[in-house]
Design a protein around this motif. Structure first.
Motif, mmCIF file in Angstrom:
data_model
loop_
_atom_site.group_PDB
_atom_site.id
_atom_site.type_symbol
_atom_site.label_atom_id
_atom_site.label_comp_id
_atom_site.label_asym_id
_atom_site.label_seq_id
_atom_site.Cartn_x
_atom_site.Cartn_y
_atom_site.Cartn_z
ATOM 1 N N GLY A 192 0.813 -1.198 0.000
ATOM 2 C CA GLY A 192 0.000 0.000 0.000
ATOM 3 C C GLY A 192 0.847 1.248 0.000
ATOM 4 O O GLY A 192 2.067 1.187 -0.225
ATOM 5 N N LEU A 193 0.214 2.366 0.254
ATOM 6 C CA LEU A 193 0.881 3.670 0.285
ATOM 7 C C LEU A 193 1.083 4.093 1.732
ATOM 8 O O LEU A 193 0.142 4.046 2.537
ATOM 9 C CB LEU A 193 0.032 4.693 -0.453
ATOM 10 C CG LEU A 193 0.501 6.147 -0.428
ATOM 11 C CD1 LEU A 193 1.848 6.281 -1.120
ATOM 12 C CD2 LEU A 193 -0.537 7.048 -1.072
ATOM 13 N N SER A 209 5.016 2.581 8.931
ATOM 14 C CA SER A 209 5.176 1.131 8.980
ATOM 15 C C SER A 209 4.145 0.444 8.106
ATOM 16 O O SER A 209 3.061 0.989 7.862
ATOM 17 C CB SER A 209 5.018 0.629 10.423
ATOM 18 O OG SER A 209 6.005 1.170 11.269
ATOM 19 N N LEU A 210 4.499 -0.755 7.689
ATOM 20 C CA LEU A 210 3.603 -1.569 6.874
ATOM 21 C C LEU A 210 3.968 -3.026 7.087
ATOM 22 O O LEU A 210 5.144 -3.350 7.272
ATOM 23 C CB LEU A 210 3.761 -1.199 5.400
ATOM 24 C CG LEU A 210 2.616 -1.467 4.432
ATOM 25 C CD1 LEU A 210 1.361 -0.695 4.862
ATOM 26 C CD2 LEU A 210 3.019 -1.058 3.024
ATOM 27 N N GLY A 211 2.969 -3.890 7.089
ATOM 28 C CA GLY A 211 3.225 -5.315 7.251
ATOM 29 C C GLY A 211 2.768 -6.094 6.041
ATOM 30 O O GLY A 211 1.648 -5.894 5.563
ATOM 31 N N LEU A 212 3.630 -6.950 5.531
ATOM 32 C CA LEU A 212 3.295 -7.809 4.397
ATOM 33 C C LEU A 212 3.080 -9.238 4.885
ATOM 34 O O LEU A 212 3.682 -9.664 5.875
ATOM 35 C CB LEU A 212 4.413 -7.798 3.358
ATOM 36 C CG LEU A 212 4.839 -6.446 2.805
ATOM 37 C CD1 LEU A 212 5.913 -6.656 1.739
ATOM 38 C CD2 LEU A 212 3.668 -5.675 2.253
ATOM 39 N N SER A 213 2.238 -9.956 4.177
ATOM 40 C CA SER A 213 2.005 -11.365 4.456
ATOM 41 C C SER A 213 2.202 -12.173 3.187
ATOM 42 O O SER A 213 1.992 -11.670 2.084
ATOM 43 C CB SER A 213 0.584 -11.587 4.969
ATOM 44 O OG SER A 213 0.361 -10.912 6.178
ATOM 45 N N CYS A 214 2.576 -13.425 3.358
ATOM 46 C CA CYS A 214 2.712 -14.343 2.233
ATOM 47 C C CYS A 214 2.076 -15.663 2.657
ATOM 48 O O CYS A 214 2.622 -16.380 3.496
ATOM 49 C CB CYS A 214 4.173 -14.538 1.873
ATOM 50 S SG CYS A 214 4.468 -15.744 0.560
ATOM 51 N N LEU A 228 2.663 -4.173 -4.175
ATOM 52 C CA LEU A 228 3.331 -2.888 -4.328
ATOM 53 C C LEU A 228 3.356 -2.108 -3.019
ATOM 54 O O LEU A 228 2.317 -1.908 -2.383
ATOM 55 C CB LEU A 228 2.642 -2.062 -5.407
ATOM 56 C CG LEU A 228 3.218 -0.673 -5.674
ATOM 57 C CD1 LEU A 228 4.666 -0.763 -6.158
ATOM 58 C CD2 LEU A 228 2.351 0.071 -6.696
ATOM 59 N N VAL A 229 4.543 -1.662 -2.665
ATOM 60 C CA VAL A 229 4.734 -0.784 -1.516
ATOM 61 C C VAL A 229 5.233 0.558 -2.040
ATOM 62 O O VAL A 229 6.243 0.618 -2.746
ATOM 63 C CB VAL A 229 5.748 -1.370 -0.525
ATOM 64 C CG1 VAL A 229 6.065 -0.364 0.571
ATOM 65 C CG2 VAL A 229 5.214 -2.666 0.075
#
Length: 123
Positions: free
Chosen positions: A9-10, A16-21, A118-119
């Protein structure tokens, strides 16, 4: 193994931002996992990796101290917590799974890839 990355995200610089897989198919706990990223006009680069148990991790110097990779084998999910984000962290982030239990830093050692998320970090 099918991998599904999410959480991009934006965000403003310093945020901070958290990604998951999320993984399905081959038993998740048998695979070393990694995160890579690709900025516009640049080659894909290593970000972080974790071995099958989660006890061993490794980071690119550019993210060390700001990003944390982790996994929950019971949930078949890997995570990337990104703090103190910088504009230069802007990229498509990809998760990948190796065919064995070890962690790797080279793309060539990963057999399975998810689509990018996308970050975008604004200044």
């Amino acid at each position: 193994v099918q991998l599904q990355a999410s959480g991009g995200g934006l965000v403003q610089a310093g945020g901070s931002l958290g990604l998951s897989c999320a993984a399905s198919g081959r038993p998740f706990s048998f695979s070393g996992m990694g995160w890579f990223r690709q900025a516009p006009g640049k080659e894909r680069e290593f970000v972080a990796a974790i071995n099958w148990s989660g006890r061993n991790t490794y980071y690119a110097d550019s993210v060390k101290g700001r990003f944390t990779i982790s996994r929950d084998n019971a949930k078949n999910t890997m995570y990337l917590q990104m703090n103190s984000l910088k504009p230069e962290d802007t990229a498509d982030y990809y998760c990948a799974a190796a065919s064995d239990t070890f962690l790797y830093t080279s793309m060539n050692d990963y057999k399975y890839w998810g689509q990018g998320t996308l970050v975008t970090v604004s200044s």
